[in-house]
Design a protein around this motif. Sequence first.
Motif, PDB file in Angstrom:
ATOM      1  N   GLU A 164     -93.428  -6.637 -75.849  1.00 15.42           N
ATOM      2  CA  GLU A 164     -93.186  -8.023 -76.231  1.00 15.42           C
ATOM      3  C   GLU A 164     -93.548  -8.183 -77.706  1.00 15.42           C
ATOM      4  OE1 GLU A 164     -94.320 -12.572 -74.779  1.00 15.42           O
ATOM      5  OE2 GLU A 164     -95.490 -10.859 -74.047  1.00 15.42           O
ATOM      6  N   GLU A 199     -91.935 -20.547 -78.080  1.00 19.53           N
ATOM      7  CA  GLU A 199     -91.616 -20.309 -76.674  1.00 19.53           C
ATOM      8  C   GLU A 199     -92.208 -21.403 -75.792  1.00 19.53           C
ATOM      9  OE1 GLU A 199     -92.656 -16.532 -75.113  1.00 19.53           O
ATOM     10  OE2 GLU A 199     -91.459 -15.394 -76.545  1.00 19.53           O
ATOM     11  N   THR A 254     -91.703 -10.535 -65.885  1.00 19.28           N
ATOM     12  CA  THR A 254     -91.482 -10.369 -67.320  1.00 19.28           C
ATOM     13  C   THR A 254     -91.707 -11.716 -67.992  1.00 19.28           C
ATOM     14  OG1 THR A 254     -89.108 -10.862 -67.132  1.00 19.28           O
ATOM     15  CG2 THR A 254     -89.776  -8.542 -66.957  1.00 19.28           C
ATOM     16  N   ASP A 289     -89.941 -13.501 -69.970  1.00 13.61           N
ATOM     17  CA  ASP A 289     -88.800 -14.412 -69.962  1.00 13.61           C
ATOM     18  C   ASP A 289     -88.324 -14.755 -68.554  1.00 13.61           C
ATOM     19  OD1 ASP A 289     -87.722 -11.984 -69.303  1.00 13.61           O
ATOM     20  OD2 ASP A 289     -86.166 -11.979 -70.850  1.00 13.61           O
ATOM     21  N   ARG A 342     -98.601 -16.988 -75.564  1.00 13.91           N
ATOM     22  CA  ARG A 342     -97.205 -17.026 -75.999  1.00 13.91           C
ATOM     23  C   ARG A 342     -97.097 -17.644 -77.400  1.00 13.91           C
ATOM     24  NH1 ARG A 342     -92.912 -16.862 -72.130  1.00 13.91           N
ATOM     25  NH2 ARG A 342     -93.640 -16.620 -69.981  1.00 13.91           N
TER      26      ARG A 342
END
Length: 247
Positions: free
Chosen positions: A122, A66, A31, A33, A62
């Motif tokens: 996402e 992030e 994933t 994260d 991204r």
Amino acid sequence: MSDLPPPPPALLTDASLFLDFDGTLVEIAGTPDGVVVGEDVAPLLTRLGNVLRGGVAIVSGRPVHEVRALVAPAALAIAGSHGLEIAAVDGSIAAPDRPAALDSALDSARAFADAHPGTLVEDKPFGVGLHYRGAPETGPAVTALADELAATHELHVQHGKMVVELRLPGRDKGAAVEWLMREPLRQRTVPLFVGDDVTDEAGFAAAAALGGAGVLVGAARDTAATYRVDGVADVLAWLDAACREMT
């Protein structure tokens, strides 16, 4: 398709370096994260920035915020959201407004994910990613949904590794390279782009068009890159060796 040679450390001499993030500086996680950033990554990026006089940037799918958090405390330029937002070292960000069409696409993607366990949505500032690594059998349905939503909302479909993303049209990683190469500090350098995914092909092509080169990370394939390494560990080892050679 023939294999490519590994990049020599001297390749970074008089270069501006553009690095993808996932699959290049860190291993791809299940994933977004779940990614684990090695303790050597931020110090290495700081060293590279010093050696290349600031000519280092991360170019990622991204969002900028992030990437910035993941590479802290290293301070460098970041092109996020496939080049739709570009942050300078001082933190200023150039980015478009988020259109309402993305919110509509996000609602549809979430409804799909609710009905297909294992898929993951996402929400990005300028895109909607639908990951299916946890449910590979849904790949065709994910692609069909993305194509439908793109046509309805005039969005661009971007395919990646077990993910399909809907995003604003008009930018890609190649456009980010072209934008950043206009900065004065990069005027007398050549661009090197390092990446692993099909989304990085635009970066390879832009670097080559500007007299530089691309470095593919991963298995051999048809590519616009000139060099290749096997994986993340090889990228980090090559960059470390280049730093040592230039200091």
